[in-house]
Scaffold this active site. Sequence first.
Site, PDB file in Angstrom:
ATOM      1  N   LYS A 175       0.854  -1.258   0.100  1.00 35.89           N
ATOM      2  CA  LYS A 175       0.049   0.126  -0.164  1.00 35.89           C
ATOM      3  C   LYS A 175       1.014   1.350   0.055  1.00 35.89           C
ATOM      4  O   LYS A 175       1.488   1.668   1.113  1.00 35.89           O
ATOM      5  CB  LYS A 175      -0.887  -0.142   1.286  1.00 35.89           C
ATOM      6  N   GLU A 250       8.553   0.979  11.876  1.00 38.16           N
ATOM      7  CA  GLU A 250       9.724   1.958  11.627  1.00 38.16           C
ATOM      8  C   GLU A 250       8.975   3.309  11.623  1.00 38.16           C
ATOM      9  O   GLU A 250       8.322   3.704  10.932  1.00 38.16           O
ATOM     10  CB  GLU A 250      10.460   1.671  10.465  1.00 38.16           C
ATOM     11  N   CYS A 284      13.491   9.654   8.358  1.00 36.78           N
ATOM     12  CA  CYS A 284      13.260   8.874   9.643  1.00 36.78           C
ATOM     13  C   CYS A 284      14.395   9.235  10.334  1.00 36.78           C
ATOM     14  O   CYS A 284      14.534   9.360  11.606  1.00 36.78           O
ATOM     15  CB  CYS A 284      13.100   7.507   9.600  1.00 36.78           C
ATOM     16  N   GLU A 382       9.722  14.915  16.496  1.00 40.32           N
ATOM     17  CA  GLU A 382      10.189  14.749  15.277  1.00 40.32           C
ATOM     18  C   GLU A 382       9.477  15.755  14.167  1.00 40.32           C
ATOM     19  O   GLU A 382       7.960  16.109  14.042  1.00 40.32           O
ATOM     20  CB  GLU A 382       9.760  13.256  14.507  1.00 40.32           C
TER      21      GLU A 382
HETATM   22  P1  ADP Z   1       1.674  11.007   7.240  1.00 39.37           P
HETATM   23  O1  ADP Z   1       0.732  11.372   8.395  1.00 39.37           O
HETATM   24  O2  ADP Z   1       2.977  11.825   7.228  1.00 39.37           O
HETATM   25  O3  ADP Z   1       1.146  10.780   5.853  1.00 39.37           O
HETATM   26  P2  ADP Z   1       1.468   8.264   8.104  1.00 39.37           P
HETATM   27  O4  ADP Z   1       2.208   7.702   9.060  1.00 39.37           O
HETATM   28  O5  ADP Z   1       0.169   8.569   8.516  1.00 39.37           O
HETATM   29  O6  ADP Z   1       2.226   9.608   7.856  1.00 39.37           O
HETATM   30  O7  ADP Z   1       1.559   7.310   6.773  1.00 39.37           O
HETATM   31  C1  ADP Z   1       2.416   6.521   6.466  1.00 39.37           C
HETATM   32  C2  ADP Z   1       1.611   5.378   5.517  1.00 39.37           C
HETATM   33  O8  ADP Z   1       0.477   4.765   6.494  1.00 39.37           O
HETATM   34  C3  ADP Z   1       1.015   6.076   4.413  1.00 39.37           C
HETATM   35  O9  ADP Z   1       0.891   4.824   3.115  1.00 39.37           O
HETATM   36  C4  ADP Z   1      -0.737   6.073   4.717  1.00 39.37           C
HETATM   37  O10 ADP Z   1      -1.366   5.893   3.838  1.00 39.37           O
HETATM   38  C5  ADP Z   1      -0.697   5.072   5.800  1.00 39.37           C
HETATM   39  N1  ADP Z   1      -1.757   5.129   6.845  1.00 39.37           N
HETATM   40  C6  ADP Z   1      -2.321   6.357   7.506  1.00 39.37           C
HETATM   41  N2  ADP Z   1      -3.122   6.001   8.128  1.00 39.37           N
HETATM   42  C7  ADP Z   1      -3.228   4.648   8.188  1.00 39.37           C
HETATM   43  C8  ADP Z   1      -4.380   3.855   8.782  1.00 39.37           C
HETATM   44  N3  ADP Z   1      -5.085   4.132   9.717  1.00 39.37           N
HETATM   45  N4  ADP Z   1      -4.144   2.331   8.635  1.00 39.37           N
HETATM   46  C9  ADP Z   1      -3.199   1.851   7.743  1.00 39.37           C
HETATM   47  N5  ADP Z   1      -2.349   2.655   7.010  1.00 39.37           N
HETATM   48  C10 ADP Z   1      -2.635   3.878   7.240  1.00 39.37           C
END
Ligand code: ADP
Length: 478
Positions: A175, A250, A284, A382
């Site tokens: 994803k 991570e 990161c 961060e």
């Molecule tokens: P940011 O807020 O900086 O985009 P995230 O940690 O939310 O960072 O996003 C990292 C990844 O996790 C992206 O691929 C995002 O689509 C996915 N993501 C965000 N929310 C969820 C969730 N509730 N469940 C699974 N994947 C998620």
Amino acid sequence: MPFVDGQWLDQQNPQSFPVIDPTTEKTLTGVAETGDAGVDCAVSAARRALDTGSWGRLDGAARGQLLNMLADLIEQRAEDFADLECLDVGKPAIEPRVIDLPQTIATLRHFAGWADKIEGRTIPTPGHMGQPTLSYTVRQPIGVVAAITPWNSPTMIGSWKLAPALAAGCPVILKPPEDAPLTSLLLAELVVQAGFPAGALAVLPGRGATTGTALVQHPGVDKISFTGSPETGQIVAAAAARGFRPTTLELGGKSPQIVFADADLEAAADGVALGVFANQGEVCAAGSRILVDRSVHDEFVELLANRAGKVVVGDPFEPGTTMGALINAKQRARVQGYIDRGREEGAHPVIGGGRSEHDVGYFVEPTLFTAATNEMTIAREEIFGPVGAIIAFDDVDRAVAIANDSRYALAATVWTRELSRAHDIARRIQAGAVAINGWSPLDPRLPWGGSKHSGLGRELGRAGIDENTEEKTITIVL
Ligand code: ADP
């Protein structure tokens, strides 16, 4: 659109989301989001591939050949990948060419080598009820792996997840991040060309709240590998806890870069600048807490400010640009908010700290604060932007105490020419990776990951194989 079971999936009335160029703020394209039915389809195809399909029957050597073929195809299209990554992420053109793409290819080839070397053990025991036994273990694929990637380096971090899982024989459902999904979609095309059997790798574009949620909650997923924020990491871990599914998380850091008085200060200034400004600080492992021995503080700040002053912020495709734009408007506002907060809390911007001169694009000025303390918000949270907090320290114990006074523990760098101090500090610092006189090198052979709020488990190297396999014990009573 989603890539499922070896082909592009035509969905009924799909939602789509825009992909924005961070440099121009213009929409590059719309991407069809993977809905619940698409996620379900991908999980079923992965299960079939593993349980009854040709993927599950491939031996390790054949999986290794496929990974090597994929690496070759990415190498042939490396320029296309690099351009797409720049467009999507806003990073300067040089970076994907010297970091992301070479690392992606090296990672695939490293794990291609592992695929036919996944071995068990033979374990001597006293036997069973007076009879001798033979006990041995085998390592088997952990199952269907969901890989969720972030937008800062989607190609490279994607390879960190899919290469070890595929080498171990697991089907992978990737994803990609909604802010930067394009290289992952190109990857899907190459997976077909490389000859991977249907269902071995799916790519499901979509937003976190929709596609991401559906994927991590799906009971057919056996393992989740996630890179992103601690907040989302907690949601993912909670979803994984239902069903006791293993996760690798991570979740970033607030990594210290410690400069001692005996260090080669010129080299340290180069390294520290790279550590805090590479990829606009959207890394990161960004070394955003710069701890400097008070006796060389002023001298070092001048050297570092000099490096920061040479950073060229602008269009990633312009030759000479060394820093591009942040990923989106929300991130720019967040980073700008931290810069304002740093000033309000009493830190002093020696360079940057203002608004970017660019009217269009999500640019921010590279910023260094002096007079920072480890209690300030800019030293605790961060930022994920080009902002460094310089903190003075008086002795080794204090430096270690400051370094470890963080909710994160991902990476650290230490600059010193004293050998025993280097080893001593490396042992005492809480971090998954410590680099002495350099920034943590990226290499698929080296395990990568952190503890505390930086996450759980390790990726890459032998850990990449261990985390994607289950060890099964088999005993024969002789
Ligand atoms: P940011 O807020 O900086 O985009 P995230 O940690 O939310 O960072 O996003 C990292 C990844 O996790 C992206 O691929 C995002 O689509 C996915 N993501 C965000 N929310 C969820 C969730 N509730 N469940 C699974 N994947 C998620």
